[in-house]
Scaffold this motif. Sequence first.
Motif, PDB file in Angstrom:
ATOM      1  N   LEU A 338       0.850  -1.190   0.000  1.00 49.43           N
ATOM      2  CA  LEU A 338       0.000   0.000   0.000  1.00 49.43           C
ATOM      3  C   LEU A 338       0.884   1.238   0.000  1.00 49.43           C
ATOM      4  CD1 LEU A 338      -2.952   1.101   0.282  1.00 49.43           C
ATOM      5  CD2 LEU A 338      -2.524   1.233   2.742  1.00 49.43           C
ATOM      6  N   LEU A 339       0.586   2.165  -0.904  1.00 49.60           N
ATOM      7  CA  LEU A 339       1.282   3.446  -0.946  1.00 49.60           C
ATOM      8  C   LEU A 339       0.281   4.526  -0.568  1.00 49.60           C
ATOM      9  CD1 LEU A 339       3.707   5.278  -1.658  1.00 49.60           C
ATOM     10  CD2 LEU A 339       2.862   5.286  -4.025  1.00 49.60           C
ATOM     11  N   VAL A 340       0.487   5.158   0.576  1.00 48.47           N
ATOM     12  CA  VAL A 340      -0.402   6.211   1.055  1.00 48.47           C
ATOM     13  C   VAL A 340       0.150   7.558   0.590  1.00 48.47           C
ATOM     14  CG1 VAL A 340      -1.477   7.276   3.068  1.00 48.47           C
ATOM     15  CG2 VAL A 340      -1.021   4.808   3.059  1.00 48.47           C
ATOM     16  N   GLU A 341      -0.618   8.235  -0.259  1.00 47.34           N
ATOM     17  CA  GLU A 341      -0.187   9.496  -0.849  1.00 47.34           C
ATOM     18  C   GLU A 341      -0.831  10.665  -0.107  1.00 47.34           C
ATOM     19  OE1 GLU A 341       0.152   7.926  -5.441  1.00 47.34           O
ATOM     20  OE2 GLU A 341      -1.796   8.551  -4.657  1.00 47.34           O
ATOM     21  N   SER A 342      -0.262  11.853  -0.295  1.00 46.31           N
ATOM     22  CA  SER A 342      -0.702  13.028   0.446  1.00 46.31           C
ATOM     23  C   SER A 342      -0.754  14.236  -0.474  1.00 46.31           C
ATOM     24  CB  SER A 342       0.266  13.290   1.614  1.00 46.31           C
ATOM     25  OG  SER A 342      -0.128  14.408   2.377  1.00 46.31           O
ATOM     26  N   PHE A 343      -1.965  14.776  -0.699  1.00 53.29           N
ATOM     27  CA  PHE A 343      -2.183  15.961  -1.507  1.00 53.29           C
ATOM     28  C   PHE A 343      -1.528  15.794  -2.879  1.00 53.29           C
ATOM     29  CE2 PHE A 343      -1.530  20.762  -2.054  1.00 53.29           C
ATOM     30  CZ  PHE A 343      -2.811  20.951  -2.532  1.00 53.29           C
ATOM     31  N   ILE A 344      -0.520  16.612  -3.227  1.00 52.57           N
ATOM     32  CA  ILE A 344       0.093  16.513  -4.558  1.00 52.57           C
ATOM     33  C   ILE A 344       1.319  15.610  -4.570  1.00 52.57           C
ATOM     34  CG2 ILE A 344      -0.809  18.735  -5.314  1.00 52.57           C
ATOM     35  CD1 ILE A 344       1.897  19.982  -4.751  1.00 52.57           C
ATOM     36  N   ARG A 374      -9.967   3.769   8.660  1.00 47.64           N
ATOM     37  CA  ARG A 374     -11.204   3.055   8.297  1.00 47.64           C
ATOM     38  C   ARG A 374     -10.956   2.091   7.149  1.00 47.64           C
ATOM     39  NH1 ARG A 374     -13.362   8.269   9.077  1.00 47.64           N
ATOM     40  NH2 ARG A 374     -13.395   8.656   6.820  1.00 47.64           N
ATOM     41  N   TYR A 375     -10.156   2.503   6.186  1.00 48.33           N
ATOM     42  CA  TYR A 375      -9.863   1.603   5.069  1.00 48.33           C
ATOM     43  C   TYR A 375      -9.085   0.377   5.548  1.00 48.33           C
ATOM     44  CZ  TYR A 375      -7.575  -0.360   0.991  1.00 48.33           C
ATOM     45  OH  TYR A 375      -7.097  -1.223   0.054  1.00 48.33           O
ATOM     46  N   LEU A 376      -8.080   0.586   6.378  1.00 52.62           N
ATOM     47  CA  LEU A 376      -7.287  -0.550   6.874  1.00 52.62           C
ATOM     48  C   LEU A 376      -8.145  -1.496   7.706  1.00 52.62           C
ATOM     49  CD1 LEU A 376      -3.970   1.276   7.848  1.00 52.62           C
ATOM     50  CD2 LEU A 376      -4.413  -0.121   5.822  1.00 52.62           C
ATOM     51  N   ASP A 377      -9.141  -0.949   8.412  1.00 50.03           N
ATOM     52  CA  ASP A 377     -10.060  -1.799   9.168  1.00 50.03           C
ATOM     53  C   ASP A 377     -10.942  -2.648   8.245  1.00 50.03           C
ATOM     54  OD1 ASP A 377      -9.142  -0.774  11.565  1.00 50.03           O
ATOM     55  OD2 ASP A 377     -10.777   0.682  11.772  1.00 50.03           O
ATOM     56  N   ALA A 378     -11.215  -2.142   7.054  1.00 53.19           N
ATOM     57  CA  ALA A 378     -12.194  -2.771   6.167  1.00 53.19           C
ATOM     58  C   ALA A 378     -11.587  -3.733   5.158  1.00 53.19           C
ATOM     59  CB  ALA A 378     -12.981  -1.685   5.420  1.00 53.19           C
ATOM     60  N   THR A 379     -10.267  -3.783   5.055  1.00 55.67           N
ATOM     61  CA  THR A 379      -9.633  -4.612   4.038  1.00 55.67           C
ATOM     62  C   THR A 379      -8.658  -5.592   4.691  1.00 55.67           C
ATOM     63  OG1 THR A 379      -8.535  -4.531   1.876  1.00 55.67           O
ATOM     64  CG2 THR A 379      -7.646  -3.089   3.596  1.00 55.67           C
ATOM     65  N   ASP A 383       1.133  -6.403   3.445  1.00 49.57           N
ATOM     66  CA  ASP A 383       2.476  -6.770   3.894  1.00 49.57           C
ATOM     67  C   ASP A 383       3.335  -5.533   4.121  1.00 49.57           C
ATOM     68  OD1 ASP A 383       1.904  -9.465   3.792  1.00 49.57           O
ATOM     69  OD2 ASP A 383       2.724  -9.746   1.782  1.00 49.57           O
ATOM     70  N   ASP A 384       3.239  -4.574   3.203  1.00 54.03           N
ATOM     71  CA  ASP A 384       4.061  -3.361   3.270  1.00 54.03           C
ATOM     72  C   ASP A 384       3.169  -2.134   3.134  1.00 54.03           C
ATOM     73  OD1 ASP A 384       6.979  -4.455   3.044  1.00 54.03           O
ATOM     74  OD2 ASP A 384       5.872  -5.471   1.446  1.00 54.03           O
ATOM     75  N   ILE A 385       3.429  -1.130   3.952  1.00 54.97           N
ATOM     76  CA  ILE A 385       2.709   0.137   3.869  1.00 54.97           C
ATOM     77  C   ILE A 385       3.731   1.272   3.879  1.00 54.97           C
ATOM     78  CG2 ILE A 385       1.039   1.704   4.916  1.00 54.97           C
ATOM     79  CD1 ILE A 385      -0.323  -0.682   6.205  1.00 54.97           C
ATOM     80  N   ASP A 386       3.758   2.038   2.799  1.00 59.84           N
ATOM     81  CA  ASP A 386       4.605   3.234   2.704  1.00 59.84           C
ATOM     82  C   ASP A 386       3.703   4.461   2.778  1.00 59.84           C
ATOM     83  OD1 ASP A 386       7.077   1.859   2.236  1.00 59.84           O
ATOM     84  OD2 ASP A 386       6.415   1.473   0.189  1.00 59.84           O
ATOM     85  N   VAL A 387       4.047   5.387   3.654  1.00 58.75           N
ATOM     86  CA  VAL A 387       3.248   6.600   3.853  1.00 58.75           C
ATOM     87  C   VAL A 387       4.098   7.819   3.549  1.00 58.75           C
ATOM     88  CG1 VAL A 387       1.970   8.011   5.515  1.00 58.75           C
ATOM     89  CG2 VAL A 387       1.817   5.507   5.630  1.00 58.75           C
ATOM     90  N   LEU A 408      -0.004   4.211  11.815  1.00 64.38           N
ATOM     91  CA  LEU A 408      -0.850   3.609  10.787  1.00 64.38           C
ATOM     92  C   LEU A 408      -0.019   2.739   9.844  1.00 64.38           C
ATOM     93  CD1 LEU A 408      -3.115   6.689  10.045  1.00 64.38           C
ATOM     94  CD2 LEU A 408      -3.906   4.474  10.921  1.00 64.38           C
ATOM     95  N   ALA A 409       1.171   3.213   9.486  1.00 64.87           N
ATOM     96  CA  ALA A 409       2.055   2.405   8.644  1.00 64.87           C
ATOM     97  C   ALA A 409       2.448   1.108   9.346  1.00 64.87           C
ATOM     98  CB  ALA A 409       3.300   3.202   8.272  1.00 64.87           C
ATOM     99  N   ALA A 410       2.545   1.162  10.669  1.00 65.45           N
ATOM    100  CA  ALA A 410       2.955  -0.014  11.446  1.00 65.45           C
ATOM    101  C   ALA A 410       1.914  -1.118  11.434  1.00 65.45           C
ATOM    102  CB  ALA A 410       3.258   0.395  12.886  1.00 65.45           C
ATOM    103  N   ARG A 411       0.759  -0.883  10.865  1.00 58.90           N
ATOM    104  CA  ARG A 411      -0.238  -1.937  10.739  1.00 58.90           C
ATOM    105  C   ARG A 411       0.102  -2.918   9.617  1.00 58.90           C
ATOM    106  NH1 ARG A 411      -6.199   0.690  11.534  1.00 58.90           N
ATOM    107  NH2 ARG A 411      -6.715  -1.483  11.028  1.00 58.90           N
ATOM    108  N   ALA A 412       1.177  -2.673   8.895  1.00 64.55           N
ATOM    109  CA  ALA A 412       1.643  -3.625   7.882  1.00 64.55           C
ATOM    110  C   ALA A 412       2.131  -4.901   8.553  1.00 64.55           C
ATOM    111  CB  ALA A 412       2.769  -3.000   7.063  1.00 64.55           C
ATOM    112  N   ARG A 413       1.948  -6.034   7.868  1.00 65.93           N
ATOM    113  CA  ARG A 413       2.387  -7.309   8.440  1.00 65.93           C
ATOM    114  C   ARG A 413       3.898  -7.453   8.403  1.00 65.93           C
ATOM    115  NH1 ARG A 413      -2.082 -11.313   5.740  1.00 65.93           N
ATOM    116  NH2 ARG A 413      -1.117 -10.485   3.855  1.00 65.93           N
TER     117      ARG A 413
END
Length: 476
Positions: A338-344, A374-379, A383-387, A408-413
């Motif tokens: 998962l790649l979490v993006e921010s604004f631009i 909420r999204y992480l709770d629903a899916t 394995d990897d989350i980059d924010v 939130l990133a630490a919720r990655a497995r």
Amino acid sequence: MTRDDTRLPTPPRRSDPRHMPPERAVAAFDSASAFLRATARGLRGEDFARLGQGVGAGLGARATMLLPERLRRAVYTAAGAREGVPPERLGDIDGEDVARWIVGHYRSGGPYPVVFLGSSNGALTHLCTALGAPWLPQTLLVPVRWAGNDPDRPDAAMTFGRRVAPPLLARNPDLALHHMHDGNQDRLMVATMAYFRMKRRRLGHAYREFLRGQLAPGAPIVLVDDTSRWPVTTVADRHVFQTGARGGLTPAEYRRGSLELDDFRAAEGAEPGPLPAPEPDTTAPEAEWGYDDGLTPEVLDLAAETGHPVYRMRLDEPEALSPVVAELFRRRHDGNRLLVESFIMLDPVQANRIGAAPFWTVFGVEDSAAALARYLDATEPYDDIDVTLFSHGVRSAGLADADTWRDLAARARRRGRLLAVRPGRYPVDFASLARLTPALRRIPSAYGPARPIVLADLADEIARWPGITWTRESTD
């Protein structure tokens, strides 16, 4: 019509003394212009290094790494001020010329299988890149130079706008002006400029000819209808004033104050208490994100003439599209990143190369962090989350700190991290704008070809998520 038969409008002669070049009139740092560049580059297979603005932009951002925080903020403010249009030149801005400039981003493509038209949305850049679809924005930001702007005086800002806006509105009857003043998140920028967001309420020649000539037969037109609204004060015909903006605070907190806002303003050297803001008399589409439905009738008329079906993708708020896109791309790659993006801070081409599911957030605020949670709770777990986090230069009210995002990133497995961000410098880490794409380039490519995405996949995924709907519009 074949591509060879299509004739896009040509720009006016630059010798016209009343001509303001569109690239000079439109803010380069804004969401809409950045998403326009990201989409056009994505369709050409080009990544979004330095926000698509060339080597100089990257060098300038990296240079701030060497400065203390006070000077980093000053450089950021000065860089924004350089983009401001002198108030006396507002009447030289031609909205139709701007529209020609927009469609010119897609001049080398077509015929296109689908086109999106309307609200700005970062998640949409990924969809457009995957579908081979252009996006035509309804809203663009014209920054107006004003060294005397006080972030804590929205009343004075409205007076300024009333004085300087008439020539701009007189020359552009197809546009409406939403003058936005946000002394919280945009505090550094509004110290030197006024934010004039212009919304297109009629198609105009350039958009109309693009839709007629650059779409494949039967290609759908999709209206991106973000229903976000905000209390506003009517200034004149086609001109409203908006105190605050979507992000860290509610409209009422901007007008009446809050403890968190008082603390922030005190830290910035301002007096606490309610802002002297104009009293709203109605609501309107939110200046940056909201869709003005006044554009819709002409789209439906054109579709009826040309045989293009029209669909409406209605969003309750900008991030409503983000889980939909994340799930589509997760299946597209059979990946678990998962790649979490921010604004631009986004990059459709690099995200696709590494097989990441992109989840776009509006800003690094608590509301956006809650949307990600909420999204992480629903899916299923990733394995990897980059924010990554966009730095706007102030610890504004409603901002979620770096530790919140790191949790939130630490919720990655396997591994979660902040990418291209120096937590100790956030939200004054402007060099992160230049670091993002190089950081993505260092991630190995995904294995195997990506599955194609079609419009039916989008409609099916939308049905699974709240806050977003997909309907076909009648063109009878």
